[in-house]
Design a protein around this motif. Structure first.
Motif, PDB file in Angstrom:
ATOM      1  N   SER A 142       0.819  -1.223   0.000  1.00 19.49           N
ATOM      2  CA  SER A 142       0.000   0.000   0.000  1.00 19.49           C
ATOM      3  C   SER A 142       0.850   1.270   0.000  1.00 19.49           C
ATOM      4  O   SER A 142       1.585   1.520  -0.947  1.00 19.49           O
ATOM      5  CB  SER A 142      -0.968  -0.019   1.177  1.00 19.49           C
ATOM      6  N   ALA A 143       0.751   2.066   1.070  1.00 19.25           N
ATOM      7  CA  ALA A 143       1.398   3.382   1.074  1.00 19.25           C
ATOM      8  C   ALA A 143       2.915   3.293   0.954  1.00 19.25           C
ATOM      9  O   ALA A 143       3.565   4.187   0.402  1.00 19.25           O
ATOM     10  CB  ALA A 143       1.036   4.139   2.341  1.00 19.25           C
ATOM     11  N   THR A 144       3.503   2.219   1.456  1.00 22.59           N
ATOM     12  CA  THR A 144       4.960   2.119   1.370  1.00 22.59           C
ATOM     13  C   THR A 144       5.392   1.906  -0.078  1.00 22.59           C
ATOM     14  O   THR A 144       6.398   2.437  -0.515  1.00 22.59           O
ATOM     15  CB  THR A 144       5.516   0.954   2.213  1.00 22.59           C
ATOM     16  N   MET A 145       4.605   1.124  -0.808  1.00 18.55           N
ATOM     17  CA  MET A 145       5.028   0.759  -2.156  1.00 18.55           C
ATOM     18  C   MET A 145       4.478   1.718  -3.210  1.00 18.55           C
ATOM     19  O   MET A 145       5.060   1.877  -4.280  1.00 18.55           O
ATOM     20  CB  MET A 145       4.542  -0.666  -2.450  1.00 18.55           C
ATOM     21  N   GLY A 146       3.355   2.351  -2.870  1.00 14.01           N
ATOM     22  CA  GLY A 146       2.682   3.160  -3.876  1.00 14.01           C
ATOM     23  C   GLY A 146       3.215   4.576  -3.990  1.00 14.01           C
ATOM     24  O   GLY A 146       2.754   5.336  -4.830  1.00 14.01           O
ATOM     25  N   ASN A 147       4.172   4.944  -3.129  1.00  8.77           N
ATOM     26  CA  ASN A 147       4.636   6.325  -3.126  1.00  8.77           C
ATOM     27  C   ASN A 147       6.150   6.399  -3.165  1.00  8.77           C
ATOM     28  O   ASN A 147       6.831   5.556  -2.586  1.00  8.77           O
ATOM     29  CB  ASN A 147       4.167   7.030  -1.851  1.00  8.77           C
ATOM     30  N   ARG A 148       6.630   7.424  -3.812  1.00  4.03           N
ATOM     31  CA  ARG A 148       8.075   7.659  -3.805  1.00  4.03           C
ATOM     32  C   ARG A 148       8.517   7.913  -2.356  1.00  4.03           C
ATOM     33  O   ARG A 148       7.865   8.646  -1.616  1.00  4.03           O
ATOM     34  CB  ARG A 148       8.380   8.875  -4.668  1.00  4.03           C
ATOM     35  N   GLY A 149       9.628   7.293  -1.966  1.00  6.83           N
ATOM     36  CA  GLY A 149      10.080   7.454  -0.575  1.00  6.83           C
ATOM     37  C   GLY A 149       9.193   6.726   0.410  1.00  6.83           C
ATOM     38  O   GLY A 149       9.210   7.005   1.604  1.00  6.83           O
ATOM     39  N   GLY A 150       8.420   5.773  -0.089  1.00  7.79           N
ATOM     40  CA  GLY A 150       7.453   5.087   0.770  1.00  7.79           C
ATOM     41  C   GLY A 150       8.090   4.323   1.928  1.00  7.79           C
ATOM     42  O   GLY A 150       7.406   4.018   2.903  1.00  7.79           O
ATOM     43  N   TRP A 151       9.362   4.018   1.835  1.00 10.61           N
ATOM     44  CA  TRP A 151      10.000   3.301   2.940  1.00 10.61           C
ATOM     45  C   TRP A 151       9.950   4.112   4.229  1.00 10.61           C
ATOM     46  O   TRP A 151      10.002   3.568   5.337  1.00 10.61           O
ATOM     47  CB  TRP A 151      11.446   2.925   2.590  1.00 10.61           C
ATOM     48  N   GLN A 152       9.795   5.442   4.081  1.00 13.64           N
ATOM     49  CA  GLN A 152       9.699   6.268   5.279  1.00 13.64           C
ATOM     50  C   GLN A 152       8.366   6.062   5.998  1.00 13.64           C
ATOM     51  O   GLN A 152       8.230   6.425   7.161  1.00 13.64           O
ATOM     52  CB  GLN A 152       9.853   7.753   4.900  1.00 13.64           C
ATOM     53  N   VAL A 153       7.391   5.478   5.312  1.00 14.40           N
ATOM     54  CA  VAL A 153       6.098   5.225   5.967  1.00 14.40           C
ATOM     55  C   VAL A 153       6.274   4.154   7.043  1.00 14.40           C
ATOM     56  O   VAL A 153       5.847   4.330   8.190  1.00 14.40           O
ATOM     57  CB  VAL A 153       5.031   4.809   4.931  1.00 14.40           C
ATOM     58  N   SER A 154       6.906   3.025   6.669  1.00 11.86           N
ATOM     59  CA  SER A 154       7.095   1.986   7.688  1.00 11.86           C
ATOM     60  C   SER A 154       8.091   2.449   8.751  1.00 11.86           C
ATOM     61  O   SER A 154       7.967   2.105   9.921  1.00 11.86           O
ATOM     62  CB  SER A 154       7.564   0.673   7.054  1.00 11.86           C
ATOM     63  N   ARG A 155       9.031   3.274   8.344  1.00 13.06           N
ATOM     64  CA  ARG A 155      10.010   3.784   9.310  1.00 13.06           C
ATOM     65  C   ARG A 155       9.302   4.686  10.331  1.00 13.06           C
ATOM     66  O   ARG A 155       9.523   4.584  11.538  1.00 13.06           O
ATOM     67  CB  ARG A 155      11.091   4.566   8.555  1.00 13.06           C
TER      68      ARG A 155
END
Ligand code: SF4
Length: 568
Positions: free
Chosen positions: A429-442
């Protein structure tokens, strides 16, 4: 593509025994031979089930954590279970089964199933939930029982097929395993003798616990490629930055507050085992926060639903973090013990150079105090946190996410009230669907750290913290190779192979592949630019041999040179 006879043959081999209408061979090997003979003579039939004169016994009643009640066959009767055939109703026709525990592979949850195997014909009558499975506890989504359709699917790949026409023409001939393996192995050997980056094993569903990785390593080539960069790589990156581990395991059932990004109650990762436990938490008074732009079934169950504008999730999470920090509602003891706050203070003069004036001042004062007193002060770290996160206000989050400000506050209060029982989860979802999404899980896991909900009851652990994976006695030797088609030099920090770009690299002339395995993977369908994959798979100069390992036909397998039947 295949016939029922072949399906039946496959199942017979799978079960290692078979049965005619009249007799049960004692020797399973002989049984397989007989099945082959009957198949050759066209004597196989549709799955059938024998009647029995035994009488059914009562089902066992199981009360679930959320108060619902189900009934299951008691395990001590699984070996010889009798029940009336629903299709014969109103006639009471009893059937005898052996109930064989197995696993559903229709998603990664791997819920438990019970296969009802007819005692006489050895046909699988149906698949239902296994009440003794610790994850699913007897409950499945609709896809679990539908496994029966896959077993008897007429499109199921049952034996090795070799292309005989042009690639993609759809002409195949059946070959033996020995012939297929001999030919493929010869081409692998030839490639291996010339170079260490000519063989590629591209995984969709692994279906094993690292055994294939070990095998690919044993080939001595840089050959492993995965689908993960169009899947969960970003979420894994954020989790890895915190914990060194990439997969969360939230303890929803005991959580006081659950925070989900996306729809884990009715879809998403591990959804059936997760959904049961989220509902248990709610039954006990736990609160549910859901960030999901859609009014999904999960959002509909939320106490606080934040229909965030896609891409704004991280700022909402940081506003919640800032609230915990500014109000002093974070777990100071946990942070002091587990976070490298002293190192952060030491580095602060450098990383605050572009930050606010307040942050720069705190960094300078902390450094001066260290010089004066000889030790870093946690109070300075607290002040630094306050200065660094001050910009993430509820108002900013509300504006960027386009949600009411009071709802962001409500979510923050629920997180603060959770104490060490905050269960959180995001995957794609939000982690994969957005640029820089890795910051969502972080940013999401930051909330676990601030509340001390790391590995606690009702908190969020990493899945491998409590998982035993036996290590092999010997490991293949590491190889000294680098495949630029997997991890090209432009992306030195790529978390996983840049596999979605493979056809583009081939198109640019960066290289070619001697032997390309797709393992339960349909790149033409799953990647956004399927026609690029079609072009690459058609090109026998770029992909010289394509071996599709798959349980059923798919678009990419159509452009293979060999199609080999493979469990999911
Ligand atoms: S959630 Fe559904 S599809 Fe996934 S493993 Fe469980 S029963 Fe199968």
């Amino acid at each position: 593509m295949s016939t029922y006879a072949d399906t039946r043959s496959f199942l017979s081999r799978l079960l290692l025994f078979t049965k005619t209408d009249t007799e049960v061979p004692a020797d399973p090997v002989a049984a397989v031979k007989q099945a082959a003979e009957r198949r050759a003579q066209g004597q196989m039939r549709m799955p059938s089930y024998h009647a029995s004169d035994k009488r059914p016994v009562k089902l066992e009643v199981v009360e679930h954590g959320d108060g619902r009640i189900s009934q299951y066959p008691p395990p001590d009767r699984w070996d010889d279970w009798v029940e009336y055939d629903s299709k014969s109703w109103p006639k009471r026709v009893a059937r005898r089964y052996t109930l064989v525990p197995t696993i559903c592979f229709n998603c990664e949850s791997a819920c438990g199933l019970l296969a009802y195997v007819d005692k006489e014909t050895y046909d699988v009558r149906k698949l239902e939930g296994n009440p003794k499975h610790p994850g699913s506890r007897g409950r499945n989504c609709a896809k679990g029982p539908a496994t029966h359709n896959q077993l008897y699917d007429p499109e199921r790949i049952l034996y090795p097929l070799k292309r005989v026409g042009a690639r993609g023409e759809g002409k195949w001939k059946r070959v033996s395993w020995a012939e297929a393996l001999r030919d493929i192995a010869a081409k692998m050997r030839a490639s291996r003798e010339r170079r260490l980056d000519g063989i590629m094993y591209h995984v969709g569903r692994p279906g094993e616990d690292h055994f294939a990785n070990r095998t690919v390593q044993a080939w001595g080539v840089d050959g492993h490629n995965s689908h993960t960069n169009i899947c969960s790589a970003n979420a894994r990156m954020g989790y890895t930055a915190w914990t060194g581990s990439d997969r969360p395991s939230p303890d929803y059932a005991k959580a006081r507050t659950t925070l989900l990004i996306s729809a884990h109650l009715e879809s998403g990762h591990y959804f059936n085992p997760h959904a049961q436990r989220i509902m248990e938490s709610k039954q006990r008074g736990g609160r549910l926060i859901v960030l999901d732009p859609r009014l999904s079934n999960t959002a509909a169950r939320a106490d606080v639903w934040l229909p965030t504008w896609p891409g704004s999730e991280a700022v909402v999470l940081l506003a919640i973090a800032s609230y915990l920090i500014q109000e002093g509602r974070y777990d100071h003891d946990f942070v002091r013990r587990w976070v490298n706050w002293e190192k952060t203070l030491e580095m602060a003069p450098q990383f605050t150079a572009q930050a606010s004036e307040a942050a720069r001042e705190v960094a300078a004062e902390a450094t001066a105090r260290k010089r004066r007193e000889g030790a870093w002060s946690f109070a300075d770290f607290d002040r630094l946190l306050k200065a660094l996160y001050a910009e993430f206000t509820f108002a900013r989050a509300a504006e960027e996410a386009q949600v009411p400000v009071e709802r962001v506050r409500e979510a923050a209060e629920a997180v603060a009230d959770a104490g060490s029982r905050l269960a959180t989860h995001t995957w794609r979802s939000a982690t994969m669907g957005n640029r820089g999404g890795w910051q969502v899980s972080r940013a999401l896991y930051f909330l676990n750290v601030l509340t001390g909900s790391v590995g606690t009851e009702g908190g969020t652990a990493m899945n491998n913290w409590n998982k035993f994976v036996p290590k092999a006695i010997t490991e293949p030797r590491p190889f000294n190779a680098w495949n630029e088609l997997h991890l090209p030099h432009e992306w030195p920090f790529a978390m996983y192979e840049m596999s979605f770009l493979l056809p583009h690299f081939l198109e640019e002339g960066r290289g070619d592949v001697d032997v390309y395995f797709t393992r339960v993977y349909n790149p033409m369908w799953i990647n956004p630019d399927g026609f690029m994959w079609l072009k690459a798979l058609r090109d026998e100069q770029k992909i010289k041999l394509h071996v599709a390992l798959t349980p059923t036909w798919n678009e990419s397998a159509w452009f293979a040179d060999y199609v080999l039947p493979m469990g999911h």
